[in-house]
Write an enzyme that holds these catalytic residues in place. Structure first.
Site, PDB file in Angstrom:
ATOM      1  CG  ASP A  52      28.792  -7.330  19.857  1.00 55.22           C
ATOM      2  OD1 ASP A  52      27.873  -8.114  19.550  1.00 55.22           O
ATOM      3  OD2 ASP A  52      29.450  -6.703  19.010  1.00 55.22           O
ATOM      4  N   GLY A  71      30.715  -0.078  10.106  1.00 53.06           N
ATOM      5  CA  GLY A  71      31.261   1.189   9.634  1.00 53.06           C
ATOM      6  C   GLY A  71      30.254   2.308   9.475  1.00 53.06           C
ATOM      7  CG  ASP A 124      28.700 -12.823  11.276  1.00 51.93           C
ATOM      8  OD1 ASP A 124      28.004 -11.813  11.484  1.00 51.93           O
ATOM      9  OD2 ASP A 124      28.819 -13.740  12.104  1.00 51.93           O
TER      10      ASP A 124
END
Length: 583
Positions: free
Chosen positions: A437, A365, A278
């Site tokens: 998620d 993105g 991450d």
């Protein structure tokens, strides 16, 4: 998905419904020349490899692997460059039909045939091997170069195996060859949906096969002409050895000693262990690898600084050395306003790809946007920049949820406008990973919801015996009226090739993967599923592979903090009979 993926897992076509846009991306000229920097020193003067790169996908890794072996690169810019090449490498990317069309348009087809028929030093990779055959059922059926007898066909999804065939598999060598003399018992990396079948007619070409629902051609060789279905540039040290043997067969013949066999280890397609990083900018603007509990990545206490677990490139290199099967970068704060302006993350990819020779995935993105000047960029253009920078796959999160909501509202009809469709059509289903998620929602009865539910041994706060998993967006901060199974099935239809399945409830807890969630999603789709969130011990990896059809499992914090070595996970898997790559 099965009808849309190509020989390398891809299907080329229109971008947002525009054939010309996709073809324009593929025809973007490659850099005219790259020179070797560090790596193996040349034995005698300059050594050069001619690379046939027609602009699709991640060829940067092939360049870096060749440079690591001590060679310089000259790009093919005309048929004359093929004719004059001393060593020609063709890393084919894209769909069979489109690739043949581009070769014909550039006048390369006959030059390639002449070069190969003259028994000159040639290496084809993935689609670069398949194009040597007579033709493929892909793209509605089309002719190949016709140098090897046989047709290329799609893997049979009816056998229950995930397609694309992604991961590290064994080679079955049919005869001795310098090309594979250093492979020994090590696995190599495959990613494809189409394959060639060994037959009596092509037996004199077939060098090695592999097994995936049946035997398929993994490598061919006749004289100085070689080609592989697998990707040497993504096969770690094994792949670099193969490339070295191709580039300097005389040296390989003199010194090649195969590694010792891994006696008794489980064979076949390995379950992948993936290291996830991450990545975000800290308060000083530096990119750092971070991790938190329930998506909170700031330290507790007075400072509240972003937790810093290391530098992205350095950690990626460490995981490559420790045996990670893939490395995933998730940019969790960048790209909010101007994705193509996030140059530090692109540079992370470029630098990582110079020394990490396993697949790299990047997320964050991957969407269309308009910059401050009003110029519009498609998701395809954003993804293209990542691929050029060294990514093999891109991961799409929140935008996939929005795309599925629109898809469901339209009655399950596709219009070609989503990022999933655009990128899959040009770069292949295998290049598109959907990051989901979800979080648990408990219900007293399946009749209380329209969503896919399971009966759970983990009852809810009021004793509920059923649950479903609600998809979220915005880093888990906002729930949507779409469940994880529903989303997975929809993105598969839209063209995704893999699912990264997180679990908000388990993230950072270290109590194991949510096997009920992973099982429900993996049973619902025919594409590979990566289990994520909750790993705390090697046993947790074994458990998710034993209880579900997961093709891979991913972890972050336990690897960053060295709480669990990747080698320990692999050893535990093999000890329990689950195939894992250990070399």
């Amino acid at each position: 998905m099965a009808s849309q993926v190509s020989s390398s897992g891809a299907r080329l076509g229109c971008s947002g419904g525009s054939q010309s846009t996709a073809m324009q991306i593929l025809r973007t000229p490659a850099p005219s020349r790259l020179r070797s920097g560090s790596g193996v020193a040349c034995r005698a003067g300059e050594r050069e490899v001619t690379l046939l790169d027609y602009g699709a996908g991640n060829v940067r890794s092939v360049r870096n692997a060749i440079k690591r072996c001590g060679y310089t690169i000259k790009d093919v810019e005309s048929a004359a460059d093929i004719a004059s090449a001393e060593r020609l490498v063709f890393p084919g990317v894209g769909a069979f039909g489109q690739a043949m069309e581009i070769l014909k348009q550039r006048g390369y087809t006959q030059a390639l045939r002449d070069y190969i028929q003259a028994d000159r030093q040639f290496l084809g990779v993935c689609l670069g091997m398949q194009l040597l055959f007579e033709g493929s059922e892909e793209s509605g059926g089309c002719e190949g170069l016709g140098l090897i007898p046989g047709m290329v066909s799609h893997f049979d999804t009816g056998m229950g195996l995930p397609v694309p065939h992604i991961g590290w598999n064994d080679l079955i060598q049919k005869r001795h060859s310098t090309l594979l003399s250093r492979v020994g018992d090590r696995r190599v990396y495959f990613v494809h949906s189409y394959h060639a079948t060994p037959t009596p007619e092509n037996a004199d070409w077939v060098l090695a096969t592999s097994e995936y629902g049946g035997e398929f051609v993994a490598a061919v060789q006749k004289g100085n002409v070689s080609a592989t279905q697998f990707h040497p540039e993504k096969s770690g040290a094994t792949g670099l050895d193969i490339l070295s043997c191709f580039l300097d067969p005389e040296a390989a013949a003199a010194s090649g000693v195969p590694p010792a066999a891994a006696n008794g280890r489980p064979r076949g397609l390995a379950k992948r262990v993936i290291a996830c990083l991450d990545v975000r900018a800290n308060d000083n603007g530096d990119l750092v690898v971070t991790k938190g509990d329930q998506y909170d990545v700031r330290e507790t206490g007075s400072t509240g600084e972003v937790r810093n677990l290391g530098k992205p490139v350095e950690l990626a290199g460490r995981y490559f050395e420790e045996g990670a099967d893939e490395v995933t970068f998730l940019n969790i704060t960048g790209f909010r306003d101007f994705p193509l302006g996030d140059l530090p993350m692109l540079e992370v990819l470029r630098q990582a790809s110079e020394g990490v020779f396993v697949p790299l995935t990047v997320g964050g993105g991957i969407r269309e946007f308009t910059d401050g000047t009003g110029k519009h960029y498609s998701a395809l253009q954003v993804a293209a920049e990542y691929f050029r920078s060294g990514a093999d796959k891109v991961s799409i999160g929140s935008d996939a949820v929005y795309a599925v909501e629109a898809y469901l509202a339209a009655g399950g009809k596709k219009d070609g406008s989503t990022a999933i469709e655009q990128i899959s059509r040009v770069y292949g289903a295998q290049a598109v990973v959907i990051s989901i998620d979800p979080k648990r929602v408990y219900v007293a009865s399946p009749d209380n919801t329209t969503h896919h539910t399971v009966k759970t041994p983990k009852p809810g706060p009021n004793g509920e015996q059923y649950c479903w998993w609600q998809c979220t967006v915005m880093g888990g901060r906002e729930g949507r009226d779409v469940d994880a199974v529903q989303l997975a099935k929809a993105v598969e239809d839209l063209g995704a090739g893999e699912i990264l399945l997180n679990c908000i409830d388990n993230d950072g807890v270290g109590q194991g993967f949510d096997c009920e969630l992973v099982g429900a999603v993996a049973d619902a789709v025919t594409i590979p599923v990566i289990a994520s969130s909750g790993a705390g011990t090697p046993q947790h990896f074994t458990e998710v592979f034993q209880k579900t059809k997961a093709a891979a499992a991913l972890a972050a914090g336990i690897f960053h903090r060295r709480e669990v070595p990747i080698t320990a996970v692999k050893e535990h898997l093999n000890a329990t009979g689950i195939p894992a790559r250990t070399a």
